[in-house]
Design a protein around this motif. Structure first.
Motif, short mmCIF file in Angstrom:
data_model
loop_
_atom_site.label_atom_id
_atom_site.label_comp_id
_atom_site.label_asym_id
_atom_site.label_seq_id
_atom_site.Cartn_x
_atom_site.Cartn_y
_atom_site.Cartn_z
N LEU A 1 -6.06 15.06 -3.30
CA LEU A 1 -6.71 16.18 -2.46
C LEU A 1 -7.71 15.84 -1.43
O LEU A 1 -7.73 15.98 -0.42
N GLY A 2 -8.72 14.93 -2.16
CA GLY A 2 -10.07 14.66 -1.39
C GLY A 2 -9.68 13.75 -0.42
O GLY A 2 -10.33 13.67 0.72
N TRP A 3 -8.85 12.53 -0.80
CA TRP A 3 -8.58 11.42 0.24
C TRP A 3 -7.55 12.01 1.11
O TRP A 3 -7.39 11.43 2.31
N ASP A 4 -6.86 12.88 1.07
CA ASP A 4 -6.16 13.76 2.05
C ASP A 4 -7.02 14.21 3.34
O ASP A 4 -6.79 14.03 4.31
N TYR A 5 -8.24 14.83 2.89
CA TYR A 5 -9.01 15.13 4.07
C TYR A 5 -9.66 14.16 4.25
O TYR A 5 -9.92 14.33 5.74
N VAL B 1 -1.94 15.57 13.17
CA VAL B 1 -2.43 15.68 11.84
C VAL B 1 -1.54 16.54 11.00
O VAL B 1 -1.27 16.04 9.50
N LYS B 2 -0.87 17.41 11.25
CA LYS B 2 0.00 18.11 10.54
C LYS B 2 1.22 17.44 10.16
O LYS B 2 1.82 17.21 9.03
N VAL B 3 1.87 16.27 11.09
CA VAL B 3 2.68 15.66 10.71
C VAL B 3 2.21 14.61 9.53
O VAL B 3 2.90 14.32 8.62
N TYR B 4 1.06 13.93 9.89
CA TYR B 4 0.43 13.01 8.86
C TYR B 4 0.52 13.73 7.58
O TYR B 4 0.68 13.25 6.30
N ARG B 5 0.10 14.92 7.35
CA ARG B 5 0.04 16.02 6.31
C ARG B 5 1.22 15.82 5.51
O ARG B 5 1.22 15.64 4.20
N TYR B 6 2.18 15.97 6.16
CA TYR B 6 3.75 16.01 5.40
C TYR B 6 3.97 14.54 5.03
O TYR B 6 4.72 14.44 3.97
N LEU C 1 5.03 13.36 1.11
CA LEU C 1 6.20 12.54 0.79
C LEU C 1 5.86 11.23 0.06
O LEU C 1 6.43 10.66 -0.84
N ALA C 2 4.56 10.74 0.51
CA ALA C 2 3.96 9.34 -0.16
C ALA C 2 3.70 9.88 -1.67
O ALA C 2 3.97 8.82 -2.65
N VAL C 3 3.25 11.11 -1.85
CA VAL C 3 2.97 11.38 -3.40
C VAL C 3 4.32 11.36 -4.16
O VAL C 3 4.45 11.00 -5.28
N LEU C 4 5.47 11.76 -3.40
CA LEU C 4 6.75 12.15 -4.16
C LEU C 4 7.32 10.94 -4.33
O LEU C 4 7.98 10.60 -5.47
N VAL C 5 6.97 9.77 -3.37
CA VAL C 5 7.86 8.38 -3.84
C VAL C 5 7.03 7.35 -4.38
O VAL C 5 7.42 6.35 -4.98
N GLY C 6 5.63 7.71 -4.73
CA GLY C 6 4.71 6.72 -4.95
C GLY C 6 5.07 6.15 -6.48
O GLY C 6 4.89 5.07 -6.79
N PRO C 7 5.54 7.02 -7.34
CA PRO C 7 5.94 6.39 -8.91
C PRO C 7 7.12 5.48 -8.78
O PRO C 7 7.19 4.84 -9.91
#
Length: 470
Positions: free
Chosen positions: A386-390, A407-412, A416-422
């Protein structure tokens, strides 16, 4: 040469002697120019940490800004990073973490001070500040290219390394080790790699929770951070204290190993003393910076949003972040890993090192030890995302001259990066995160050295005015 080998080589080059000298040298310079601010004024800083100003300008409270910064700094570096540093460089790596943190407190003070001094506030009360603005406005328009470079590396580091992939990788690894250590419940396979339902569901749930928070902007992130960060820090410290108290007789030997290992080198896999000592210094400094982020330039982006009328006061509040992150929390993890001998267990790496240490340290209830690591890592890493997203969004905003559509595109993309990270390789992930952190640090450190005179002047004026210390 494979991609992983290339990334590792680049990481080793970036985190070579020049960057370590620059990081420590900048901290030493700022320590001198501020008159040992991290020693003399630490009690005042800790008092300011809980005392918000009522008449300052900004988007969030001073404590909210600190919690947002802490939410980004207290993450996998405190649990996984410390363990990997000690495994690579021996117990001595923790000493170099301490040294980097000591001087890093002066660095973080300067970052917070400059963030407030050079921030911008538009007619709607929207705040934007951080290294890109103290480079551009403090060093001059001719240095705007350096500010853009910082913003580019910051956005890249967040999306590809420290802000998403390393954090969710750590969470998923801990959950899998707790729920399916034998990896029997396979959800799907890609080539030779199989992924369990524990990992898959963790990724999906984390992505949804992250989306629910970051789509609400800085105020929602700050509100979540103010609630989670204090709780998670206290919870982790208490668990570590239980282990340390029950193994109190082993603490003197652990401290001796940390101090002696810093200058002689002790690695789990052996090797030449000089090479191992270099590894202890490199990993200790790199993982320490990865954890507390002093010198990276990330925390001042959150500090700039603080509601305050004094740049030096916010600098003091920012400084406490390094103290809490490294001097307290990383030390707790490091001592636990050293005392239990987890750092030289064969075949154990990453989060498994700390998990093993907690299980061994709480031998009276090993499952509880593993559960505590999993919960702590989940909270730590989630708030870091969360913090690093800001941070990263503000970098993108600066790069694109305020284009909120981008910025909104980057947010999505972040979600997605969180979803594929593992599902990405752990060793490549950490090396890439380290490399991007190093590239991000260079422009910021140049600015801190160039503006050290401003820091000294503002500090002298603030500490001379006793009325501002109430």
């Amino acid at each position: 040469m494979t991609f992983a080998e290339i990334v590792k080589m680049v990481d080793g080059w970036i985190w070579g002697v020049p960057l370590m000298v620059l990081i420590l040298g900048t901290g030493i310079l700022l320590t001198i120019r501020t008159g040992l601010v991290q020693v003399i004024h630490l009690p005042k800083a800790l008092r300011f940490m809980f005392k918000n100003e009522s008449d300052g300008e900004g988007e969030i409270t001073s404590f909210g800004a600190l919690c947002t910064a802490l939410s980004a700094t207290i993450g996998t570096g405190n649990i996984v990073g410390v363990a990997t540093a000690i495994c690579a460089g021996g117990p001595g790596a923790l000493f170099w973490m301490w040294l980097a943190a000591f001087f890093g407190m002066a660095t973080k003070y300067a970052e917070g001070l400059l963030a407030i001094k050079y921030r911008t506030i538009d007619e709607n009360g929207h705040v934007l500040g951080g290294p890109f603005y103290y480079i551009e406005r403090g060093m001059g328009k001719n240095w705007r290219w350096l500010a853009k470079l910082f913003a580019f590396f910051g956005a890249s580091a967040g999306l590809l390394g420290i802000g998403t992939v390393t954090q969710i990788n750590g969470i998923a690894g801990a959950v899998e080790r707790l729920c399916d250590p034998e990896k029997t419940a396979v959800a799907f396979s890609i080539g030779e790699h199989s992924y369990t339902w524990a990992t898959t569901l963790t990724a999906a749930v984390a992505a949804v929770l992250v989306a629910m928070v970051i789509l609400g902007g800085i105020k929602r992130i700050a509100k979540v951070a103010e609630k989670i960060v204090p709780f998670m820090a206290v919870f982790y410290i208490v668990v570590c204290l239980v282990i340390l108290i029950t193994h109190a007789s082993a603490i003197p030997a652990a401290l001796s190993a940390i101090i002696s290992g810093a200058f002689t080198g002790t690695a789990a896999v052996g090797g030449f003393v000089g090479a191992v000592m270099k590894e202890a210094i490199q990993k200790g400094v790199a993982r320490g910076i990865f954890s507390n982020e002093a010198g990276l330039g990330s925390a001042p982006i959150a500090a700039a949003a603080a509601s305050t009328k004094s740049c030096a006061r916010q600098g003091l509040v920012s400084m406490t972040g390094v103290f809490i992150d490294t001097i307290i929390i990383c030390t707790m993890t490091g001592l636990t890993v050293v005392i239990t001998g987890a750092w030289h267990q064969p075949g154990v790496e990453g989060v498994a090192v700390t998990s093993w240490a907690f299980s061994e340290g709480m031998s009276f209830a090993p499952f509880i030890g593993q559960l505590c690591v999993t919960l702590s890592l989940a909270f730590f890493a989630f708030t870091t995302i969360l913090g690093w997203d800001y941070y990263a969004e503000r970098c993108v905003e600066y790069l694109t001259n305020g284009s909120m559509g981008v910025v909104k595109v980057y947010r999505y993309l972040w979600i997605l990066a969180v979803l594929v990270g593992p599902f990405l390789a752990l060793d490549v992930v950490w090396d890439l995160a380290d490399a991007l952190n190093g590239l991000m640090a260079f422009p910021n450190l140049v600015a801190l050295v160039a503006l050290s005179g401003v820091v000294a002047k503002e500090s002298k004026a603030f500490f001379a005015n006793k009325a501002l210390h109430k």
